[in-house]
Scaffold this motif. Structure first.
Motif, PDB file in Angstrom:
ATOM      1  N   GLU A 193       0.826  -0.998  -0.045  1.00  0.00           N
ATOM      2  CA  GLU A 193       0.001  -0.051  -0.101  1.00  0.00           C
ATOM      3  C   GLU A 193       0.944   1.310   0.044  1.00  0.00           C
ATOM      4  N   GLU A 194       2.107   1.181   0.877  1.00  0.00           N
ATOM      5  CA  GLU A 194       2.884   2.446   0.912  1.00  0.00           C
ATOM      6  C   GLU A 194       3.636   2.606  -0.577  1.00  0.00           C
ATOM      7  N   ILE A 195       3.872   1.447  -1.126  1.00  0.00           N
ATOM      8  CA  ILE A 195       4.587   1.668  -2.426  1.00  0.00           C
ATOM      9  C   ILE A 195       3.666   2.306  -3.599  1.00  0.00           C
ATOM     10  N   ALA A 196       2.355   1.835  -3.397  1.00  0.00           N
ATOM     11  CA  ALA A 196       1.341   2.201  -4.398  1.00  0.00           C
ATOM     12  C   ALA A 196       0.949   3.637  -4.168  1.00  0.00           C
ATOM     13  N   ALA A 197       0.953   4.067  -2.912  1.00  0.00           N
ATOM     14  CA  ALA A 197       0.721   5.557  -2.689  1.00  0.00           C
ATOM     15  C   ALA A 197       1.893   6.429  -3.002  1.00  0.00           C
ATOM     16  N   LEU A 248      -7.018  13.407  -7.101  1.00  0.00           N
ATOM     17  CA  LEU A 248      -7.443  12.365  -6.133  1.00  0.00           C
ATOM     18  C   LEU A 248      -7.165  11.086  -6.928  1.00  0.00           C
ATOM     19  N   ASP A 249      -6.094  10.243  -6.405  1.00  0.00           N
ATOM     20  CA  ASP A 249      -6.104   8.742  -6.955  1.00  0.00           C
ATOM     21  C   ASP A 249      -7.118   8.027  -6.131  1.00  0.00           C
ATOM     22  N   THR A 250      -8.228   7.483  -7.118  1.00  0.00           N
ATOM     23  CA  THR A 250      -9.118   6.716  -6.305  1.00  0.00           C
ATOM     24  C   THR A 250      -9.030   5.504  -5.793  1.00  0.00           C
ATOM     25  N   VAL A 298      -5.025   8.878  -2.224  1.00  0.00           N
ATOM     26  CA  VAL A 298      -3.914  10.066  -2.130  1.00  0.00           C
ATOM     27  C   VAL A 298      -4.075  10.966  -2.715  1.00  0.00           C
ATOM     28  N   GLU A 299      -4.086  12.266  -2.222  1.00  0.00           N
ATOM     29  CA  GLU A 299      -4.610  13.566  -2.649  1.00  0.00           C
ATOM     30  C   GLU A 299      -3.332  14.364  -2.974  1.00  0.00           C
ATOM     31  N   VAL A 300      -3.122  15.145  -4.315  1.00  0.00           N
ATOM     32  CA  VAL A 300      -2.090  16.134  -4.354  1.00  0.00           C
ATOM     33  C   VAL A 300      -2.861  17.529  -4.832  1.00  0.00           C
ATOM     34  N   ARG A 301      -2.076  18.443  -4.233  1.00  0.00           N
ATOM     35  CA  ARG A 301      -2.533  19.896  -4.397  1.00  0.00           C
ATOM     36  C   ARG A 301      -1.668  20.393  -5.611  1.00  0.00           C
TER      37      ARG A 301
END
Length: 112
Positions: free
Chosen positions: A36-40, A97-99, A103-106
């Motif tokens: 999960e951390e690698i995917a994030a 947002l990556d659904t 993960v969200e990125v501004r």
């Protein structure tokens, strides 16, 4: 046991002290990342490639995004590519947002 008074040695040989080497602590364990951390991390890196270029019109909140030379015209709530969506759009920023990983990125307005 007879003792020779002219002999200057101890009758019992003393064990020689071996020089002690200072023990170095073992290296710290390498942190292992979960899937999960690698995917994030991958999602964060891929989302950060997007650039917010601006609005088409402010009335309907249509905005321009680009990534790797591709141009996307989207609105808040629209999907981009397979698993990205526009979560929120402001005058000077957009939140993607990556659904899959949440993960969200501004992303700030480019050139603003």
């Amino acid at each position: 046991m007879k003792r020779n008074i002219f002999l200057m040695a101890d009758p019992k040989p003393r064990p020689k002290k071996r020089p002690t080497m200072p023990k170095t602590p073992p290296p710290p364990p390498v942190p292992v990342k979960t899937a999960e951390e690698i995917a994030a991390d991958f999602a964060r890196a891929d989302l950060s490639k997007f650039r917010f270029l601006g609005f088409l019109t402010e009335e309907d909140s249509t905005l321009f995004l680009s990534k790797d030379g591709e141009l996307y015209t989207v609105k808040s709530g629209d999907r981009i590519l397979k698993n990205y969506s526009v979560k929120e759009a402001g005058k000077n920023y957009v939140i993607l947002l990556d659904t899959a990983t949440k993960v969200e990125v501004r992303i700030e307005l480019t050139g603003g």
